[in-house]
Write an enzyme that holds these catalytic residues in place. Structure first.
Site, PDB file in Angstrom:
ATOM      1  CG  ASP A   1      53.021  76.759  45.685  1.00 28.41           C
ATOM      2  OD1 ASP A   1      52.812  76.171  45.809  1.00 28.41           O
ATOM      3  OD2 ASP A   1      54.670  76.706  46.252  1.00 28.41           O
TER       4      ASP A   1
ATOM      5  CG  PHE B   1      60.723  66.900  35.164  1.00 28.10           C
ATOM      6  CD1 PHE B   1      60.427  66.689  35.536  1.00 28.10           C
ATOM      7  CD2 PHE B   1      61.664  66.803  33.854  1.00 28.10           C
ATOM      8  CE1 PHE B   1      62.447  67.198  36.310  1.00 28.10           C
ATOM      9  CE2 PHE B   1      63.182  66.067  33.746  1.00 28.10           C
ATOM     10  CZ  PHE B   1      63.460  66.537  35.683  1.00 28.10           C
ATOM     11  CB  ALA B   2      60.408  72.692  36.245  1.00 25.92           C
TER      12      ALA B   2
ATOM     13  CG  PHE C   1      50.988  70.314  53.392  1.00 26.46           C
ATOM     14  CD1 PHE C   1      49.863  69.742  54.141  1.00 26.46           C
ATOM     15  CD2 PHE C   1      51.223  71.735  52.641  1.00 26.46           C
ATOM     16  CE1 PHE C   1      50.306  70.634  55.638  1.00 26.46           C
ATOM     17  CE2 PHE C   1      50.339  72.505  53.958  1.00 26.46           C
ATOM     18  CZ  PHE C   1      49.931  72.022  54.688  1.00 26.46           C
TER      19      PHE C   1
ATOM     20  CG  ASP D   1      53.447  83.406  48.053  1.00 28.63           C
ATOM     21  OD1 ASP D   1      53.860  84.623  48.399  1.00 28.63           O
ATOM     22  OD2 ASP D   1      53.136  82.280  48.327  1.00 28.63           O
TER      23      ASP D   1
ATOM     24  CD  GLU E   1      61.790  82.072  47.998  1.00 27.65           C
ATOM     25  OE1 GLU E   1      61.635  82.561  47.523  1.00 27.65           O
ATOM     26  OE2 GLU E   1      61.960  81.801  49.110  1.00 27.65           O
TER      27      GLU E   1
ATOM     28  N   GLY F   1      61.889  66.437  45.496  1.00 24.37           N
ATOM     29  CA  GLY F   1      62.434  67.862  46.483  1.00 24.37           C
ATOM     30  C   GLY F   1      60.822  67.013  46.984  1.00 24.37           C
TER      31      GLY F   1
END
Ligand code: AMP
Length: 396
Positions: A254, A192-193, A124, A236, A240, A120
């Site tokens: 994130d 790793f997802a 950044f 957050d 997403e 993905g």
């Protein structure tokens, strides 16, 4: 090395669930030319995980990575045992002990990884599937461009993300194993997802059945409880920022961005205010005003979106703000009374009056769909024929 050069080195790799009967336990397919199928036992994935975890744990206490490797003397000692004299053995023992007591300082570097397919692209940088060569450990390598980070003035957030995430260990929190950098890039070695972004699953399914939403919310509650205990507020939480592991388990990702990000991050990045709690959009609200209760509000928005397919305050930006400030939303009738009750207890304007995470975990809607040790999805699939597998939920 420019990104282009890095990309040109990519080989095609794919990873599947080692428990997935569909491919006979082949975990890794590498390169079109060689087409080598390696079995999971050959890869020794678990020992790889242990090794990388060991490295990651050691990395927490040091600026550089310390790996204690068996010294040549120790190996030689093992291979020549029986044929040496006692004097020789004592000498070698002394020497190898010295070596053992001085850990070899070893930094992560790009050469340690085989780079696979792109997973993905973020604001950044890019994320690639990767495999640590010596252990066979599969991970995700996030490559951040230093110049872009500087231009975006997010150096602090990146540092924060690294600091926070590398200290977290929870099955529903994406793990950061380590990091390294070169002159132009920062590399984050991430868990790793395997099933990618939750957001994509939600868009594909439109909305989740209640059993699945409840199991997901239970996992989120467990993760948030852990984070809050560590005094980390995510700030957050939204689909997403959630990834899905190979067994269907949620992984919050994130970090750091949200902790230091301005309160309208989603506004600036994605054009929506949907997940912001009222205390964050209040005029004059200051960064240090929020408490971890902001995550409870977002959990309420998430529960709603899982069940309804859209966020509860979705509207024009002005109207969304107004509706959030007033807590104006309606839950459609196809949502069960128990789920409605939980949503209403989370979406409370006064942060102090929101239902605490311990009670979320014991809420009747959660209890109904999450029986410890049992896969509710299996119960459900028996009655509805739903084949979607999901991880069993530990409410602890
Ligand atoms: P990010 O820069 O973190 O937003 O990542 C960009 C995209 O890469 C995400 O939206 C995911 O699709 C993918 N991705 C990031 N991290 C991982 C990971 N650890 N495992 C699998 N996919 C990932």
């Amino acid at each position: 090395m420019a990104t282009r050069t890095l990309e040109s080195r990519f080989e095609r790799m794919s990873v599947t669930d080692e428990n997935d009967p569909g491919d006979g336990g082949k975990t890794f397919l590498k390169s079109k030319q060689t087409s080598t199928a390696v079995t999971s036992s050959q890869l020794a994935q678990n020992s790889g995980r242990a090794n990388l975890l060991k490295i990651a744990l050691q990395n927490q206490n040091t600026t550089s990575t310390i790996i204690t490797v068996p010294s040549q003397a120790a190996q030689w000692r093992a291979s020549t045992a029986g044929s040496r004299t006692s004097e020789e053995a004592a000498r070698i023992d002394r020497k190898s002990n010295q070596i053992y007591q001085q850990p070899v300082v070893k930094q992560f570097h790009l050469g340690m990884f085989e780079i696979g397919r792109p997973l993905g692209k973020g604001k950044f940088g890019r994320v690639y599937l990767a495999r640590e060569r010596s252990s066979g450990f599969v991970c995700a390598l996030k490559v951040l461009m230093k110049n872009e980070i500087q231009q975006g003035k997010v150096e602090k957030q990146v540092r924060r993300e690294i600091e926070i995430q590398s200290n977290l260990r929870h099955p529903n929190v994406l793990q950061l194993y380590g990091h390294f950098h070169d002159s132009s890039r920062i590399f984050l070695i991430l868990e790793f997802a395997g099933k990618g972004e939750l957001y994509k699953h939600l868009r594909k399914e439109n909305r989740f059945p209640e059993w699945k939403a409840a199991q997901y919310i239970a996992q989120m509650a467990a993760a948030l409880k852990y984070l809050h205990k560590k005094h980390v507020m995510h700030r957050d939480i939204k689909p997403e920022n959630i990834l899905v592991g190979i067994h269907g388990e949620l992984k919050i990702s994130d970090f750091g961005w949200s902790v230091h990000a301005p309160n309208n991050r989603r506004n600036t990045m994605c054009g929506t205010l949907d997940y912001l709690p009222p205390e964050m959009i209040k005029p004059g609200a200051q960064d240090n005003y929020y408490t971890e209760k902001v995550d409870l509000w977002s959990l309420g928005v998430l529960t709603y979106e899982f069940l309804v397919g859209e966020a509860p305050f979705e509207d024009t930006p002005v109207m969304t703000q107004r509706r959030i400030a007033r807590g104006e939303m309606t839950v459609p009738n196809f949502v069960s009374p128990e789920a409605k009750d939980l949503i209403r207890r989370l979406l409370v304007l006064d942060p102090e009056k929101r239902i605490p995470l311990e009670q979320v975990q014991k809420h009747p809607w959660i209890i109904k769909h999450c029986v410890k040790g049992e896969r509710a999805s299996m119960r459900d699939s028996k009655s509805t024929g739903n084949k979607f597998s999901s991880a069993s939920t530990d409410l602890g």
